[in-house]
Design a protein around this motif. Structure first.
Motif, PDB file in Angstrom:
ATOM      1  N   HIS A 103      17.372 -66.160   4.554  1.00  0.00           N
ATOM      2  CA  HIS A 103      18.132 -65.257   5.447  1.00  0.00           C
ATOM      3  C   HIS A 103      18.927 -66.056   6.491  1.00  0.00           C
ATOM      4  N   TRP A 104      19.306 -67.277   6.133  1.00  0.00           N
ATOM      5  CA  TRP A 104      19.992 -68.174   7.069  1.00  0.00           C
ATOM      6  C   TRP A 104      21.384 -67.624   7.406  1.00  0.00           C
ATOM      7  N   GLY A 105      21.567 -67.272   8.672  1.00  0.00           N
ATOM      8  CA  GLY A 105      22.869 -66.797   9.140  1.00  0.00           C
ATOM      9  C   GLY A 105      23.209 -65.373   8.774  1.00  0.00           C
ATOM     10  N   ALA A 106      22.285 -64.670   8.127  1.00  0.00           N
ATOM     11  CA  ALA A 106      22.574 -63.289   7.698  1.00  0.00           C
ATOM     12  C   ALA A 106      22.006 -62.300   8.704  1.00  0.00           C
ATOM     13  N   THR A 107      22.461 -61.080   8.594  1.00  0.00           N
ATOM     14  CA  THR A 107      21.886 -59.980   9.350  1.00  0.00           C
ATOM     15  C   THR A 107      21.425 -58.907   8.364  1.00  0.00           C
ATOM     16  N   THR A 108      20.603 -58.006   8.834  1.00  0.00           N
ATOM     17  CA  THR A 108      20.017 -56.995   7.950  1.00  0.00           C
ATOM     18  C   THR A 108      21.078 -56.248   7.165  1.00  0.00           C
ATOM     19  N   GLN A 109      22.144 -55.839   7.851  1.00  0.00           N
ATOM     20  CA  GLN A 109      23.130 -55.012   7.156  1.00  0.00           C
ATOM     21  C   GLN A 109      23.845 -55.789   6.061  1.00  0.00           C
ATOM     22  N   ASP A 110      23.954 -57.121   6.225  1.00  0.00           N
ATOM     23  CA  ASP A 110      24.549 -57.924   5.155  1.00  0.00           C
ATOM     24  C   ASP A 110      23.779 -57.719   3.854  1.00  0.00           C
ATOM     25  N   ILE A 111      22.470 -57.845   3.942  1.00  0.00           N
ATOM     26  CA  ILE A 111      21.635 -57.782   2.744  1.00  0.00           C
ATOM     27  C   ILE A 111      21.575 -56.360   2.198  1.00  0.00           C
ATOM     28  N   VAL A 112      21.435 -55.390   3.092  1.00  0.00           N
ATOM     29  CA  VAL A 112      21.325 -53.999   2.639  1.00  0.00           C
ATOM     30  C   VAL A 112      22.639 -53.537   2.016  1.00  0.00           C
ATOM     31  N   ASP A 113      23.766 -53.811   2.651  1.00  0.00           N
ATOM     32  CA  ASP A 113      25.055 -53.386   2.098  1.00  0.00           C
ATOM     33  C   ASP A 113      25.359 -54.082   0.772  1.00  0.00           C
ATOM     34  N   THR A 114      25.056 -55.382   0.703  1.00  0.00           N
ATOM     35  CA  THR A 114      25.313 -56.107  -0.541  1.00  0.00           C
ATOM     36  C   THR A 114      24.401 -55.588  -1.647  1.00  0.00           C
ATOM     37  N   GLY A 115      23.160 -55.300  -1.308  1.00  0.00           N
ATOM     38  CA  GLY A 115      22.258 -54.702  -2.289  1.00  0.00           C
ATOM     39  C   GLY A 115      22.742 -53.345  -2.752  1.00  0.00           C
ATOM     40  N   THR A 116      23.263 -52.551  -1.828  1.00  0.00           N
ATOM     41  CA  THR A 116      23.798 -51.236  -2.200  1.00  0.00           C
ATOM     42  C   THR A 116      24.965 -51.378  -3.165  1.00  0.00           C
ATOM     43  N   ALA A 117      25.841 -52.354  -2.907  1.00  0.00           N
ATOM     44  CA  ALA A 117      26.975 -52.569  -3.807  1.00  0.00           C
ATOM     45  C   ALA A 117      26.499 -52.930  -5.213  1.00  0.00           C
ATOM     46  N   LEU A 118      25.441 -53.732  -5.297  1.00  0.00           N
ATOM     47  CA  LEU A 118      24.897 -54.094  -6.612  1.00  0.00           C
ATOM     48  C   LEU A 118      24.368 -52.867  -7.345  1.00  0.00           C
ATOM     49  N   ARG A 119      23.694 -52.002  -6.620  1.00  0.00           N
ATOM     50  CA  ARG A 119      23.145 -50.805  -7.271  1.00  0.00           C
ATOM     51  C   ARG A 119      24.255 -49.812  -7.613  1.00  0.00           C
ATOM     52  N   MET A 120      25.262 -49.708  -6.762  1.00  0.00           N
ATOM     53  CA  MET A 120      26.391 -48.829  -7.092  1.00  0.00           C
ATOM     54  C   MET A 120      27.070 -49.290  -8.370  1.00  0.00           C
ATOM     55  N   ARG A 121      27.177 -50.604  -8.544  1.00  0.00           N
ATOM     56  CA  ARG A 121      27.819 -51.105  -9.768  1.00  0.00           C
ATOM     57  C   ARG A 121      27.036 -50.680 -11.004  1.00  0.00           C
ATOM     58  N   ARG A 122      25.723 -50.806 -10.935  1.00  0.00           N
ATOM     59  CA  ARG A 122      24.895 -50.369 -12.067  1.00  0.00           C
ATOM     60  C   ARG A 122      25.069 -48.875 -12.321  1.00  0.00           C
ATOM     61  N   ALA A 123      25.075 -48.105 -11.236  1.00  0.00           N
ATOM     62  CA  ALA A 123      25.205 -46.654 -11.381  1.00  0.00           C
ATOM     63  C   ALA A 123      26.564 -46.275 -11.944  1.00  0.00           C
ATOM     64  N   LEU A 124      27.604 -46.946 -11.479  1.00  0.00           N
ATOM     65  CA  LEU A 124      28.945 -46.640 -11.980  1.00  0.00           C
ATOM     66  C   LEU A 124      29.089 -47.011 -13.449  1.00  0.00           C
ATOM     67  N   ASP A 125      28.412 -48.058 -13.879  1.00  0.00           N
ATOM     68  CA  ASP A 125      28.455 -48.417 -15.301  1.00  0.00           C
ATOM     69  C   ASP A 125      27.861 -47.297 -16.154  1.00  0.00           C
ATOM     70  N   ILE A 126      26.771 -46.694 -15.675  1.00  0.00           N
ATOM     71  CA  ILE A 126      26.151 -45.586 -16.406  1.00  0.00           C
ATOM     72  C   ILE A 126      27.086 -44.387 -16.434  1.00  0.00           C
ATOM     73  N   ILE A 127      27.651 -44.062 -15.283  1.00  0.00           N
ATOM     74  CA  ILE A 127      28.562 -42.919 -15.195  1.00  0.00           C
ATOM     75  C   ILE A 127      29.784 -43.146 -16.074  1.00  0.00           C
TER      76      ILE A 127
END
Length: 448
Positions: A103-127
């Motif tokens: 977590h060097w130099g990161a903040t919570t929202q960095d990780i949560v938002d980036t994780g959300t983008a990864l899951r949205m990509r998976r969801a959009l592939d299904i859709i």
């Protein structure tokens, strides 16, 4: 029963699919956070910001099975912090020598938002997969029924003849536009964020932009032009697309529902053995899946407003509105997953009764062809006089039940202008569908 119907063991599959629920399950959330932290560490090692051995260990130790989801939930409740329990557990999994680089130099929202983008990509592939199947089936129906005549309806009343292929083509064109919008929004929406506390990268300094680009490239996500912690237009655009595309499929489901009514009988959902329409009326063959599509679409579009509310962030970050996304965005995706899966099922097995469609054009006793008669009269007596004449005859037929053909032939002016044979000819619905068949086939043609 769980607090939300999507998670219900009894009703969950009526609202979403196991495949889509898995994308947003707690295990997948944690995995996306691990992926973001690991990619960040590797990128920092690439530029010499952290030791290579530390990045390798962070990546190697990031195993989702080593995270107790219940314990994480208890930790979040105890700390009132979204990510700290996860980070503490992750640190425990790493050696004392290397855990400090997590977590060097990161903040919570960095990780949560980036994780959300990864899951949205998976969801959009299904859709996108389901939507492609819906589009292909609509093309087949438009081509197959390009000349299947049926009543066109406006204001709930029969208006003019159309073809079922033409109707389907209007559905297809709308779904195609959503497909185009999805292709356009993916690069804008599937973007990560690794900018640090207020987005200035002060912690990592000069190499910050390179680190972000490397990490997000590793994850297959877009790189933002600037930090978007408090700029939530990406989320609003995603919510808006889900609402629009879902509502289009809801409209199609509603039309299937409407046209399956006993009084219409033009379409029918497949009714396999074992399906039950009523607990007390054995004869019922209800369009249950179409009804479910409509219900989910109504809920889905209501959630879109929250996407716009989430845009009203304060200053450089604001959890008050940010955390609303954690509820409505997964719900919207899961509902959309249910809508697209159900739409595939309904359309793949749709029963089209072309004979009933043709018979239904005669329900008004020929009045559906009033414009056709008016057009031929107008060529001789003028448009306005023809309209008034056919209007008077039509109103009498509607009120007395007189067949339109009989009333037309009994009128001296109409009979003298057109003749009885021409009246019969211009009352044939097959002769007055305009360019419907051509439009249907054009819409059904494979994109070139």
């Amino acid at each position: 029963m769980p607090g939300h119907v999507i998670d219900s063991e009894m009703f969950g599959n009526s609202y979403s699919t196991p495949r889509m629920r898995e994308v947003f399950a707690s295990r997948s959330v944690v995995q996306s956070w691990i992926d973001a932290e690991s990619a960040l560490a590797r990128a920092q090692a690439d530029v010499g910001l952290v030791p290579r051995e530390a990045a390798e260990e962070i990546s190697r130790r990031g195993l989702v099975d080593d995270f107790d989801l219940v314990a994480l939930g208890e930790g979040i409740a105890a700390t009132s912090h979204t990510l700290m329990p996860f980070l503490r557990r992750y640190q425990e999994l790493c050696s004392e020598e290397h855990r400090g680089y997590l977590h060097w130099g990161a903040t919570t929202q960095d990780i949560v938002d980036t994780g959300t983008a990864l899951r949205m990509r998976r969801a959009l592939d299904i859709i996108a997969e389901d939507l492609a199947a819906v589009r292909e089936r609509l093309r087949q129906l438009a081509e197959e029924h390009a000349e299947t005549v049926m009543p066109g309806r406006t204001h709930g009343q029969q208006a003019l003849p159309i073809t079922f292929g033409y109707k389907v083509a209007t559905w297809l064109a709308e779904v195609d536009r959503h497909h185009q919008r999805l292709a356009q929004l993916r690069p804008r929406v599937l973007v990560g964020n690794l900018n640090g506390a207020v987005g200035t990268m002060a912690f990592v300094g000069e190499v910050g932009l390179e680190v972000q680009a490397r990490a997000l490239g590793d994850l297959g996500l877009g790189v933002p032009e600037i930090c978007w912690h408090s700029s939530r237009d990406r989320v609003a655009e995603m919510a808006g697309w889900l609402a629009m595309a879902g509502t289009t499929l809801g409209r199609i489901g509603r039309e299937v529902y409407q046209l399956q009514k006993t009084e219409f009988g033009e379409l029918e959902e497949a009714f396999p053995e074992g399906r039950v329409g009523s607990s007390t009326m054995p004869q019922k063959r209800n369009p249950a899946t179409s009804e479910s599509i409509v219900a989910k679409a109504v809920i889905l579009k209501a959630q879109a407003q929250l996407g716009y509310d989430a845009m009203m962030q304060e200053h450089e970050r604001d959890k008050a509105l940010w955390q609303t996304e954690w509820e409505f965005l997964p719900e919207m995706f899961m509902l959309m997953g249910g809508i697209t899966a159900d739409s595939r099922k309904v359309l793949d097995q749709l029963v089209v009764d072309g004979d009933r469609m043709r018979r239904n054009t005669g329900l008004t006793g020929g009045l559906i062809m009033a414009e056709s008669i008016m057009l031929k009269l107008a060529e001789v007596v003028g448009r306005h006089e023809a309209h008034d004449l056919v209007y008077d005859i039509s109103m009498r037929c509607a009120e007395t039940g007189t067949p339109f053909a009989d009333a037309l032939k009994a009128d001296v002016t109409v009979r003298s202008v057109l003749g009885e044979d021409a009246i019969d000819r211009h009352l044939d619905p097959l002769r007055y569908t305009g360019l419907a068949a051509r439009m249907a086939r054009a819409a059904a043609a494979p994109p070139g």
